[in-house]
Design a protein around this motif. Structure first.
Motif, PDB file in Angstrom:
ATOM      1  N   ILE A 123       0.818  -1.218   0.000  1.00 42.82           N
ATOM      2  CA  ILE A 123       0.000   0.000   0.000  1.00 42.82           C
ATOM      3  C   ILE A 123       0.848   1.262   0.000  1.00 42.82           C
ATOM      4  O   ILE A 123       1.917   1.319   0.614  1.00 42.82           O
ATOM      5  N   SER A 124       0.358   2.270  -0.728  1.00 45.20           N
ATOM      6  CA  SER A 124       0.828   3.653  -0.605  1.00 45.20           C
ATOM      7  C   SER A 124      -0.365   4.450  -0.094  1.00 45.20           C
ATOM      8  O   SER A 124      -1.453   4.408  -0.682  1.00 45.20           O
ATOM      9  N   LEU A 125      -0.189   5.152   1.010  1.00 42.58           N
ATOM     10  CA  LEU A 125      -1.309   5.762   1.719  1.00 42.58           C
ATOM     11  C   LEU A 125      -1.996   6.887   0.947  1.00 42.58           C
ATOM     12  O   LEU A 125      -1.360   7.607   0.165  1.00 42.58           O
ATOM     13  N   ALA A 126      -3.281   7.046   1.212  1.00 37.88           N
ATOM     14  CA  ALA A 126      -4.017   8.214   0.737  1.00 37.88           C
ATOM     15  C   ALA A 126      -3.508   9.444   1.480  1.00 37.88           C
ATOM     16  O   ALA A 126      -3.035   9.351   2.621  1.00 37.88           O
ATOM     17  N   ASN A 127      -3.607  10.601   0.828  1.00 37.38           N
ATOM     18  CA  ASN A 127      -3.065  11.828   1.424  1.00 37.38           C
ATOM     19  C   ASN A 127      -3.670  12.161   2.784  1.00 37.38           C
ATOM     20  O   ASN A 127      -2.988  12.696   3.657  1.00 37.38           O
ATOM     21  N   ASN A 128      -4.963  11.859   2.972  1.00 41.49           N
ATOM     22  CA  ASN A 128      -5.612  12.261   4.223  1.00 41.49           C
ATOM     23  C   ASN A 128      -5.698  11.122   5.247  1.00 41.49           C
ATOM     24  O   ASN A 128      -6.479  11.191   6.190  1.00 41.49           O
ATOM     25  N   SER A 129      -4.889  10.086   5.074  1.00 40.77           N
ATOM     26  CA  SER A 129      -4.856   8.999   6.069  1.00 40.77           C
ATOM     27  C   SER A 129      -3.998   9.434   7.255  1.00 40.77           C
ATOM     28  O   SER A 129      -2.774   9.536   7.145  1.00 40.77           O
ATOM     29  N   LEU A 135      -4.464  -0.350   9.320  1.00 40.74           N
ATOM     30  CA  LEU A 135      -3.198  -0.965   8.923  1.00 40.74           C
ATOM     31  C   LEU A 135      -2.573  -1.743  10.077  1.00 40.74           C
ATOM     32  O   LEU A 135      -2.000  -2.817   9.876  1.00 40.74           O
ATOM     33  N   ASN A 136      -2.700  -1.202  11.272  1.00 41.50           N
ATOM     34  CA  ASN A 136      -2.208  -1.941  12.449  1.00 41.50           C
ATOM     35  C   ASN A 136      -2.972  -3.244  12.639  1.00 41.50           C
ATOM     36  O   ASN A 136      -2.419  -4.234  13.136  1.00 41.50           O
ATOM     37  N   GLN A 137      -4.238  -3.255  12.216  1.00 43.32           N
ATOM     38  CA  GLN A 137      -5.038  -4.472  12.299  1.00 43.32           C
ATOM     39  C   GLN A 137      -4.483  -5.547  11.362  1.00 43.32           C
ATOM     40  O   GLN A 137      -4.485  -6.739  11.687  1.00 43.32           O
ATOM     41  N   VAL A 138      -3.995  -5.112  10.185  1.00 44.80           N
ATOM     42  CA  VAL A 138      -3.372  -6.053   9.246  1.00 44.80           C
ATOM     43  C   VAL A 138      -2.147  -6.688   9.893  1.00 44.80           C
ATOM     44  O   VAL A 138      -1.949  -7.903   9.836  1.00 44.80           O
ATOM     45  N   VAL A 139      -1.330  -5.862  10.535  1.00 49.86           N
ATOM     46  CA  VAL A 139      -0.114  -6.349  11.206  1.00 49.86           C
ATOM     47  C   VAL A 139      -0.482  -7.315  12.330  1.00 49.86           C
ATOM     48  O   VAL A 139       0.127  -8.381  12.473  1.00 49.86           O
ATOM     49  N   LEU A 140      -1.495  -6.944  13.123  1.00 49.44           N
ATOM     50  CA  LEU A 140      -1.916  -7.790  14.245  1.00 49.44           C
ATOM     51  C   LEU A 140      -2.471  -9.131  13.776  1.00 49.44           C
ATOM     52  O   LEU A 140      -2.367 -10.139  14.481  1.00 49.44           O
ATOM     53  N   SER A 141      -3.044  -9.142  12.573  1.00 51.34           N
ATOM     54  CA  SER A 141      -3.610 -10.389  12.047  1.00 51.34           C
ATOM     55  C   SER A 141      -2.539 -11.274  11.407  1.00 51.34           C
ATOM     56  O   SER A 141      -2.857 -12.305  10.811  1.00 51.34           O
ATOM     57  N   PRO A 144       1.338 -10.301   6.099  1.00 54.07           N
ATOM     58  CA  PRO A 144       2.450  -9.473   5.633  1.00 54.07           C
ATOM     59  C   PRO A 144       1.972  -8.188   4.959  1.00 54.07           C
ATOM     60  O   PRO A 144       1.047  -8.213   4.139  1.00 54.07           O
ATOM     61  N   LEU A 145       2.580  -7.075   5.338  1.00 60.51           N
ATOM     62  CA  LEU A 145       2.201  -5.751   4.846  1.00 60.51           C
ATOM     63  C   LEU A 145       3.461  -4.971   4.504  1.00 60.51           C
ATOM     64  O   LEU A 145       4.398  -4.908   5.304  1.00 60.51           O
ATOM     65  N   VAL A 146       3.482  -4.398   3.296  1.00 58.64           N
ATOM     66  CA  VAL A 146       4.605  -3.558   2.866  1.00 58.64           C
ATOM     67  C   VAL A 146       4.053  -2.222   2.398  1.00 58.64           C
ATOM     68  O   VAL A 146       3.129  -2.179   1.580  1.00 58.64           O
ATOM     69  N   MET A 147       4.618  -1.140   2.921  1.00 58.13           N
ATOM     70  CA  MET A 147       4.225   0.202   2.491  1.00 58.13           C
ATOM     71  C   MET A 147       5.307   0.762   1.584  1.00 58.13           C
ATOM     72  O   MET A 147       6.479   0.414   1.714  1.00 58.13           O
ATOM     73  N   PHE A 148       4.904   1.666   0.670  1.00 57.72           N
ATOM     74  CA  PHE A 148       5.888   2.315  -0.191  1.00 57.72           C
ATOM     75  C   PHE A 148       5.474   3.758  -0.450  1.00 57.72           C
ATOM     76  O   PHE A 148       4.314   4.122  -0.324  1.00 57.72           O
ATOM     77  N   ASP A 149       6.444   4.589  -0.787  1.00 55.27           N
ATOM     78  CA  ASP A 149       6.257   6.005  -1.116  1.00 55.27           C
ATOM     79  C   ASP A 149       5.586   6.771   0.019  1.00 55.27           C
ATOM     80  O   ASP A 149       6.260   7.353   0.855  1.00 55.27           O
ATOM     81  N   LYS A 150       4.260   6.764   0.078  1.00 51.43           N
ATOM     82  CA  LYS A 150       3.551   7.467   1.160  1.00 51.43           C
ATOM     83  C   LYS A 150       3.305   6.469   2.292  1.00 51.43           C
ATOM     84  O   LYS A 150       2.451   5.592   2.179  1.00 51.43           O
ATOM     85  N   ILE A 151       4.062   6.639   3.365  1.00 54.79           N
ATOM     86  CA  ILE A 151       4.082   5.643   4.441  1.00 54.79           C
ATOM     87  C   ILE A 151       3.661   6.249   5.772  1.00 54.79           C
ATOM     88  O   ILE A 151       3.482   7.465   5.891  1.00 54.79           O
ATOM     89  N   ALA A 152       3.528   5.402   6.775  1.00 57.18           N
ATOM     90  CA  ALA A 152       3.276   5.830   8.151  1.00 57.18           C
ATOM     91  C   ALA A 152       4.352   5.206   9.039  1.00 57.18           C
ATOM     92  O   ALA A 152       4.461   3.978   9.107  1.00 57.18           O
ATOM     93  N   LYS A 153       5.141   6.024   9.683  1.00 52.71           N
ATOM     94  CA  LYS A 153       6.210   5.514  10.545  1.00 52.71           C
ATOM     95  C   LYS A 153       5.663   4.730  11.728  1.00 52.71           C
ATOM     96  O   LYS A 153       6.348   3.866  12.278  1.00 52.71           O
ATOM     97  N   LEU A 154       4.416   5.026  12.117  1.00 53.24           N
ATOM     98  CA  LEU A 154       3.828   4.392  13.298  1.00 53.24           C
ATOM     99  C   LEU A 154       3.325   2.974  13.038  1.00 53.24           C
ATOM    100  O   LEU A 154       2.927   2.288  13.968  1.00 53.24           O
ATOM    101  N   PHE A 307       7.342  -5.873  -3.933  1.00 53.09           N
ATOM    102  CA  PHE A 307       6.843  -7.249  -4.047  1.00 53.09           C
ATOM    103  C   PHE A 307       7.852  -8.245  -3.495  1.00 53.09           C
ATOM    104  O   PHE A 307       7.473  -9.205  -2.813  1.00 53.09           O
ATOM    105  N   LYS A 308       9.134  -8.061  -3.810  1.00 52.22           N
ATOM    106  CA  LYS A 308      10.149  -9.007  -3.337  1.00 52.22           C
ATOM    107  C   LYS A 308      10.153  -9.093  -1.815  1.00 52.22           C
ATOM    108  O   LYS A 308      10.276 -10.180  -1.236  1.00 52.22           O
ATOM    109  N   GLN A 309       9.988  -7.942  -1.157  1.00 54.59           N
ATOM    110  CA  GLN A 309       9.952  -7.948   0.304  1.00 54.59           C
ATOM    111  C   GLN A 309       8.701  -8.652   0.811  1.00 54.59           C
ATOM    112  O   GLN A 309       8.746  -9.436   1.760  1.00 54.59           O
ATOM    113  N   LEU A 310       7.567  -8.360   0.171  1.00 55.83           N
ATOM    114  CA  LEU A 310       6.314  -9.012   0.572  1.00 55.83           C
ATOM    115  C   LEU A 310       6.404 -10.519   0.371  1.00 55.83           C
ATOM    116  O   LEU A 310       6.016 -11.299   1.254  1.00 55.83           O
ATOM    117  N   TYR A 311       6.928 -10.939  -0.768  1.00 54.40           N
ATOM    118  CA  TYR A 311       7.048 -12.367  -1.069  1.00 54.40           C
ATOM    119  C   TYR A 311       7.976 -13.063  -0.072  1.00 54.40           C
ATOM    120  O   TYR A 311       7.701 -14.189   0.376  1.00 54.40           O
TER     121      TYR A 311
END
Length: 342
Positions: A123-129, A135-141, A144-154, A307-311
């Protein structure tokens, strides 16, 4: 026409479904004669295994989800190409969703992908996210989650990025080295981290060179959609309000080309009267007149690496191996063209 089932093959041969299944998989406890009959009939009936059912038994879907702010954008289209090409090499399909820079739509899309049991999400985040619970729910579940370009450090996941602050500093420094002393910045939306970092890089370059930082020269998007028209509009405002500006650093090439177009229309000579540099190295940046100087942002490589990181994480999870989030930082480079020529 309905697909042929194991049950149909079994009925025609008067054997059990489990025997048909074993025969197709070459189990040793099925006779060669039965295997031959099953395989010949399966070929005649054009039997195709149910890939979804097979993957479900293996607890994998062989699909991943990709959420991007917009598809019709050179940078994101090159990222899609990089991701899809790598995914095909590993036998994966990519479900591509466009958030339209909407936080609410992004949340729904995350839920949709989780309900579809994708093996991982990029995912690359929407500007107003600004809230990252989805996204934390994805991690908790444990997905695997990979962010690019527009990210959230948290969000505690892997990220593929560039050093936006350093790249913006380089762009601004180039304008200064070309003789600019009064430099404006079209920064785009206020919220995304990459927009913030590019602004900070711009400001630091000014201060490091003893040039005053003037907030009146920073133009922020009135909407989340950065566009060609925004470049034209900001340029008109800038030239009306600040006739002493001699350089502009613009956060994306699409907006920068709008600025170039407006300067040409108003008779402002680029680079003689004002120098302009963009960001991303969109293919149009080298065919406009004058050709646009820019920062090359490696979109295709960013897609490949995401993709390579996600895979890698999907594979490690499947093998019950522990993995930890990684930050992958890609290099950018300054591309000097006519719009900043001395």
């Amino acid at each position: 026409m309905k697909p042929v089932t194991l049950k149909q093959i079994a009925g025609q041969l008067n054997i059990s479904v489990s025997t048909v299944s074993k025969a197709l998989k070459n189990y040793p406890d099925v006779s060669k004669e039965t295997k031959l009959k099953v395989k010949e009939l399966a070929k005649v009936l054009n039997y195709q295994p149910n890939a979804f059912a097979v993957n479900l038994r293996r607890k994998e879907s062989r699909t991943i989800g990709l959420i991007i702010p917009e598809i019709v954008h050179h940078f994101f289209s090159t990222i899609i190409k990089g991701i899809v090409n790598q995914a095909e090499k590993e036998g994966y399909l990519v479900i591509i969703l466009q958030s339209n820079e909407s936080y609410e739509l992004e949340k729904k899309q995350i839920n949709l992908l989780l309900n579809q049991h994708v093996d991982g999400i990029i995912i690359s985040l929407a500007n107003n996210s600004t809230n990252f619970d989805h996204l934390n729910q994805v991690v908790l579940s444990k997905k695997p989650l990979v962010m690019f370009d527009k990210i959230a450090k948290l969000v505690n996941c892997s990220k593929v990025i560039i050093n936006d602050r350093k790249a913006a500093y380089t762009a601004t420094q180039h304008l200064i080295d070309a003789g600019c002393k009064r430099i404006a910045h079209f920064r785009g939306s206020l919220l995304p981290l990459n927009s913030i970092d590019r602004f900070l890089g711009y400001r630091k370059a000014l201060l490091d060179n003893g040039l005053p930082y003037d907030p009146a020269l920073v133009y922020i998007s009135e909407c989340d959609d950065t566009s060609f028209e925004e470049g034209k509009m900001n340029t008109r405002k800038l030239l009306e309000d600040h006739d002493d500006v001699d350089g502009i650093f613009i956060s994306t090439d699409l907006v920068a080309i709008g600025a170039l177009t407006e300067c040409n229309k108003l008779g402002v000579k680029v680079p003689d009267d004002i120098k302009i540099i963009g960001f991303s190295n969109w293919f149009m940046s080298k065919v406009v007149s004058p050709a646009l100087s820019t920062i090359d942002q490696p979109g295709y490589l960013m897609g490949e690496m995401a993709f390579k990181q996600l895979y890698k994480e999907i594979t490690m999870q499947k093998n019950k191996e522990s993995y930890y989030p990684e930050i992958i930082e890609l290099e950018t480079k300054l591309i000097v063209r006519e719009s900043t020529a001395s």
